[in-house]
Design a protein around this motif. Sequence first.
Motif, PDB file in Angstrom:
ATOM      1  N   VAL A 111      30.718  14.674  21.278  1.00  0.00           N
ATOM      2  CA  VAL A 111      30.891  13.931  22.406  1.00  0.00           C
ATOM      3  C   VAL A 111      30.145  12.561  22.548  1.00  0.00           C
ATOM      4  CG1 VAL A 111      30.568  13.772  24.942  1.00  0.00           C
ATOM      5  CG2 VAL A 111      31.400  16.200  23.604  1.00  0.00           C
ATOM      6  N   LEU A 112      28.771  12.672  22.323  1.00  0.00           N
ATOM      7  CA  LEU A 112      28.017  11.553  22.129  1.00  0.00           C
ATOM      8  C   LEU A 112      28.717  10.435  21.361  1.00  0.00           C
ATOM      9  CD1 LEU A 112      24.390  12.825  22.254  1.00  0.00           C
ATOM     10  CD2 LEU A 112      25.830  12.270  24.027  1.00  0.00           C
ATOM     11  N   GLU A 113      28.951  10.972  20.041  1.00  0.00           N
ATOM     12  CA  GLU A 113      29.486  10.059  18.982  1.00  0.00           C
ATOM     13  C   GLU A 113      30.808   9.428  19.444  1.00  0.00           C
ATOM     14  OE1 GLU A 113      31.126  10.346  14.680  1.00  0.00           O
ATOM     15  OE2 GLU A 113      29.211  11.399  15.070  1.00  0.00           O
ATOM     16  N   SER A 114      31.499  10.115  20.222  1.00  0.00           N
ATOM     17  CA  SER A 114      33.039   9.692  20.351  1.00  0.00           C
ATOM     18  C   SER A 114      32.953   8.658  21.638  1.00  0.00           C
ATOM     19  CB  SER A 114      33.926  10.895  21.026  1.00  0.00           C
ATOM     20  OG  SER A 114      34.069  11.771  19.945  1.00  0.00           O
ATOM     21  N   THR A 115      31.966   8.885  22.534  1.00  0.00           N
ATOM     22  CA  THR A 115      31.785   8.165  24.049  1.00  0.00           C
ATOM     23  C   THR A 115      30.785   6.983  23.929  1.00  0.00           C
ATOM     24  OG1 THR A 115      30.039   9.530  24.881  1.00  0.00           O
ATOM     25  CG2 THR A 115      32.511   9.979  25.453  1.00  0.00           C
ATOM     26  N   GLY A 116      29.838   7.123  23.059  1.00  0.00           N
ATOM     27  CA  GLY A 116      28.759   6.260  22.824  1.00  0.00           C
ATOM     28  C   GLY A 116      27.760   6.196  24.055  1.00  0.00           C
ATOM     29  N   LEU A 117      27.720   7.374  24.820  1.00  0.00           N
ATOM     30  CA  LEU A 117      26.852   7.556  25.785  1.00  0.00           C
ATOM     31  C   LEU A 117      25.729   8.423  25.313  1.00  0.00           C
ATOM     32  CD1 LEU A 117      29.466   8.904  28.585  1.00  0.00           C
ATOM     33  CD2 LEU A 117      28.353   6.674  28.333  1.00  0.00           C
ATOM     34  N   GLY A 118      24.751   8.364  25.941  1.00  0.00           N
ATOM     35  CA  GLY A 118      23.444   9.201  25.688  1.00  0.00           C
ATOM     36  C   GLY A 118      23.517  10.566  26.403  1.00  0.00           C
ATOM     37  N   ARG A 119      22.942  11.521  26.025  1.00  0.00           N
ATOM     38  CA  ARG A 119      22.867  12.622  26.414  1.00  0.00           C
ATOM     39  C   ARG A 119      22.520  12.924  27.892  1.00  0.00           C
ATOM     40  NH1 ARG A 119      21.352  17.501  23.680  1.00  0.00           N
ATOM     41  NH2 ARG A 119      21.079  16.569  21.918  1.00  0.00           N
ATOM     42  N   SER A 120      21.584  12.267  28.327  1.00  0.00           N
ATOM     43  CA  SER A 120      21.179  12.225  29.688  1.00  0.00           C
ATOM     44  C   SER A 120      22.464  11.690  30.568  1.00  0.00           C
ATOM     45  CB  SER A 120      19.840  11.682  30.097  1.00  0.00           C
ATOM     46  OG  SER A 120      19.973  10.447  29.761  1.00  0.00           O
ATOM     47  N   THR A 121      22.947  10.712  30.116  1.00  0.00           N
ATOM     48  CA  THR A 121      24.090  10.055  30.836  1.00  0.00           C
ATOM     49  C   THR A 121      25.494  11.069  30.904  1.00  0.00           C
ATOM     50  OG1 THR A 121      23.591   8.128  29.910  1.00  0.00           O
ATOM     51  CG2 THR A 121      25.807   8.243  31.095  1.00  0.00           C
ATOM     52  N   VAL A 122      25.514  11.632  29.927  1.00  0.00           N
ATOM     53  CA  VAL A 122      26.549  12.873  29.922  1.00  0.00           C
ATOM     54  C   VAL A 122      26.435  13.880  30.884  1.00  0.00           C
ATOM     55  CG1 VAL A 122      27.913  14.648  28.502  1.00  0.00           C
ATOM     56  CG2 VAL A 122      27.619  12.303  27.561  1.00  0.00           C
ATOM     57  N   TYR A 123      25.257  14.210  30.909  1.00  0.00           N
ATOM     58  CA  TYR A 123      24.884  15.333  31.949  1.00  0.00           C
ATOM     59  C   TYR A 123      24.842  14.889  33.187  1.00  0.00           C
ATOM     60  CZ  TYR A 123      23.351  18.553  28.068  1.00  0.00           C
ATOM     61  OH  TYR A 123      23.416  19.384  27.202  1.00  0.00           O
ATOM     62  N   LYS A 124      24.437  13.577  33.345  1.00  0.00           N
ATOM     63  CA  LYS A 124      24.639  12.923  34.774  1.00  0.00           C
ATOM     64  C   LYS A 124      26.041  12.982  35.174  1.00  0.00           C
ATOM     65  CE  LYS A 124      23.891   8.623  37.056  1.00  0.00           C
ATOM     66  NZ  LYS A 124      24.141   7.487  36.816  1.00  0.00           N
ATOM     67  N   TYR A 125      26.954  12.386  34.303  1.00  0.00           N
ATOM     68  CA  TYR A 125      28.307  12.306  34.738  1.00  0.00           C
ATOM     69  C   TYR A 125      29.044  13.843  34.966  1.00  0.00           C
ATOM     70  CZ  TYR A 125      28.247   7.333  33.178  1.00  0.00           C
ATOM     71  OH  TYR A 125      28.044   6.205  33.155  1.00  0.00           O
ATOM     72  N   ILE A 126      28.556  14.742  34.336  1.00  0.00           N
ATOM     73  CA  ILE A 126      29.236  16.064  34.444  1.00  0.00           C
ATOM     74  C   ILE A 126      28.678  16.507  35.732  1.00  0.00           C
ATOM     75  CG2 ILE A 126      28.890  18.538  33.764  1.00  0.00           C
ATOM     76  CD1 ILE A 126      28.777  17.550  30.754  1.00  0.00           C
ATOM     77  N   SER A 127      27.207  16.322  36.168  1.00  0.00           N
ATOM     78  CA  SER A 127      26.698  16.672  37.456  1.00  0.00           C
ATOM     79  C   SER A 127      27.370  16.006  38.591  1.00  0.00           C
ATOM     80  CB  SER A 127      25.337  16.621  37.605  1.00  0.00           C
ATOM     81  OG  SER A 127      24.886  15.349  37.689  1.00  0.00           O
ATOM     82  N   GLU A 128      27.788  14.991  38.531  1.00  0.00           N
ATOM     83  CA  GLU A 128      28.615  14.159  39.346  1.00  0.00           C
ATOM     84  C   GLU A 128      30.126  14.369  39.353  1.00  0.00           C
ATOM     85  OE1 GLU A 128      25.947   9.843  39.108  1.00  0.00           O
ATOM     86  OE2 GLU A 128      27.991  10.193  38.105  1.00  0.00           O
ATOM     87  N   GLY A 129      30.745  15.016  38.576  1.00  0.00           N
ATOM     88  CA  GLY A 129      31.970  15.524  38.320  1.00  0.00           C
ATOM     89  C   GLY A 129      32.799  14.417  38.012  1.00  0.00           C
TER      90      GLY A 129
END
Length: 63
Positions: A9-27
């Motif tokens: 997921v990180l490789e595909s999006t170019g996002l960092g781990r904490s950013t992915v978790y933040k976006y998930i928590s924000e929906g």
Amino acid sequence: MRLIKLGEVLESTGLGRSTVYKYISEGTFPRPVSLGKRNRACVESEVQDWILDKITRRDEGDE
């Protein structure tokens, strides 16, 4: 249908781990599927759709 782990997921999006978790928590990012007590993965097509949505918004001038 294919499930992908966080690394992919990180490789595909170019996002960092904490950013992915933040976006998930924000929906605002696809929620992962539980595969066990400490094992989760995302549906690849949902992540691809999220990326395509970002591209569409960019092209329409919304972002």
